[in-house]
Write an enzyme that holds these catalytic residues in place. Structure first.
Site, PDB file in Angstrom:
ATOM      1  N   PRO A  35       0.829  -1.207   0.000  1.00  0.00           N
ATOM      2  CA  PRO A  35       0.000   0.000   0.000  1.00  0.00           C
ATOM      3  C   PRO A  35       0.865   1.260   0.000  1.00  0.00           C
ATOM      4  O   PRO A  35       1.786   1.386   0.801  1.00  0.00           O
ATOM      5  CB  PRO A  35      -0.795  -0.127   1.301  1.00  0.00           C
ATOM      6  CG  PRO A  35      -0.797  -1.586   1.616  1.00  0.00           C
ATOM      7  CD  PRO A  35       0.531  -2.089   1.124  1.00  0.00           C
ATOM      8  N   GLU A  36       0.573   2.170  -0.931  1.00  0.00           N
ATOM      9  CA  GLU A  36       1.307   3.420  -1.021  1.00  0.00           C
ATOM     10  C   GLU A  36       0.384   4.563  -0.594  1.00  0.00           C
ATOM     11  O   GLU A  36      -0.700   4.322  -0.064  1.00  0.00           O
ATOM     12  CB  GLU A  36       1.854   3.584  -2.438  1.00  0.00           C
ATOM     13  CG  GLU A  36       2.844   2.462  -2.793  1.00  0.00           C
ATOM     14  CD  GLU A  36       3.476   2.603  -4.168  1.00  0.00           C
ATOM     15  OE1 GLU A  36       3.243   3.631  -4.838  1.00  0.00           O
ATOM     16  OE2 GLU A  36       4.207   1.688  -4.576  1.00  0.00           O
TER      17      GLU A  36
ATOM     18  N   LYS B 137       2.826   7.465   4.725  1.00  0.00           N
ATOM     19  CA  LYS B 137       2.037   6.238   4.648  1.00  0.00           C
ATOM     20  C   LYS B 137       1.596   5.751   6.027  1.00  0.00           C
ATOM     21  O   LYS B 137       1.262   4.582   6.204  1.00  0.00           O
ATOM     22  CB  LYS B 137       2.823   5.159   3.901  1.00  0.00           C
ATOM     23  CG  LYS B 137       3.045   5.506   2.432  1.00  0.00           C
ATOM     24  CD  LYS B 137       3.519   4.345   1.599  1.00  0.00           C
ATOM     25  CE  LYS B 137       4.980   4.042   1.835  1.00  0.00           C
ATOM     26  NZ  LYS B 137       5.483   2.995   0.906  1.00  0.00           N
TER      27      LYS B 137
ATOM     28  N   ARG C   9      14.204  -1.605  -6.581  1.00  0.00           N
ATOM     29  CA  ARG C   9      12.793  -1.513  -6.973  1.00  0.00           C
ATOM     30  C   ARG C   9      12.645  -1.739  -8.474  1.00  0.00           C
ATOM     31  O   ARG C   9      13.421  -1.208  -9.272  1.00  0.00           O
ATOM     32  CB  ARG C   9      12.217  -0.138  -6.613  1.00  0.00           C
ATOM     33  CG  ARG C   9      12.289   0.224  -5.130  1.00  0.00           C
ATOM     34  CD  ARG C   9      11.429  -0.703  -4.293  1.00  0.00           C
ATOM     35  NE  ARG C   9      11.357  -0.263  -2.913  1.00  0.00           N
ATOM     36  CZ  ARG C   9      10.403   0.512  -2.421  1.00  0.00           C
ATOM     37  NH1 ARG C   9       9.442   0.938  -3.209  1.00  0.00           N
ATOM     38  NH2 ARG C   9      10.412   0.858  -1.145  1.00  0.00           N
TER      39      ARG C   9
END
Length: 269
Positions: A2-3, A57, A259
């Protein structure tokens, strides 16, 4: 993972059910997630929830006696349910309310966190953060100044929480593609005009994602259990080898800062 949009969607989903309600009890089905769950959270029992905020976040559940800080980690989600709804596997934390509802935290990979912060204090996890990307403090002049002389890849730069919070991997990939900037380019080589466009695209991409309920790739669900639909809007993320939506050339993939990074060698410079 979740971002920012997914966390904001969670905040928007749970807030109407919780703000103004009284915390009846906490139930912990595990002593530890990413970190030990602090027993000080029990101090919030009997307190009225004054506000639910988001910083980067993290979700912050405010009461007069302190704040519960929640991070969804890699696979966490929050749902508001009837208090007698049976707990399922991976339902690790319940925040029970006196109105018969419960905020239930599910996290299969247990890499999220529940933390506590005393009234008027700031938790260490919230220190040294850059501005929120959807505020006026995040603008092209600010980030161009920060980028001067930086040799780090621009994608890694905009994902640095000390520069700006909440620009996660999915949204960094998409924003750079829309701005026609190669993710491998040094941040210090991005021109002022390109920063204007990139900032605009970061803001626009995040806003669209929030309106679409976030991006569901695996574990994320909204507070009502529904998936997020921004995945249908993705232009490059997760599409290596597929035709570029602009020029038709195959999209490329490499790793930057561990990433996965997706881009078009023709359209992005």
């Amino acid at each position: 993972m979740p971002e920012l949009p997914e966390v904001e969607v969670s905040r928007m989903g749970i807030s109407p059910h919780m703000v103004g309600q009284t915390i009846k009890a906490f139930v912990f089905r595990t002593p530890k997630l990413r970190w030990d769950i602090p027993q000080e959270l029990k101090l919030l029992e009997g307190q009225v929830i004054r506000n639910i905020r988001r910083r980067a976040k993290y979700l912050l559940i405010d009461t007069d006696q302190g704040t519960a800080i929640v991070h969804l980690g890699m696979s966490g989600s929050l749902r508001v349910l009837d208090a007698d709804f049976p707990a399922a596997k991976h339902d690790h934390v319940d925040l029970k309310l006196t109105n018969g509802k419960v905020l239930r935290y599910n996290d299969p990979r247990r890499f999220g966190a529940w933390l506590w912060c005393a009234p008027g204090e700031s938790h260490a996890v919230l220190e040294h953060m850059g501005p929120e990307p959807l505020t006026d403090a995040f603008n092209s002049e600010y980030i161009a100044d920060k980028a001067q002389g930086k040799r780090v890849a621009v994608k890694q730069f905009i994902m640095d929480n000390k520069v700006v919070v909440g620009v996660g991997n999915i949204y960094a990939n998409e924003s750079l593609f829309k701005s026609r900037i190669l993710p491998t380019r040094q941040a210090g080589q991005v021109t002022p005009q390109e920063w204007v466009l990139l900032v605009e695209n970061i803001k626009a991409t995040l806003k669209i994602a929030i309106n679409q309920g976030g991006t569901t790739l695996k574990d994320f669900a909204q507070a009502d259990g529904k998936p997020g639909y921004f995945a249908q809007e993705l232009l490059v993320y997760g599409k290596a080898g597929e035709p570029c939506p602009e020029c038709g050339e195959p999209l490329q993939e490499l790793k930057i800062g561990q990433r996965n990074t997706f881009f078009c060698n023709e359209c992005q410079q």
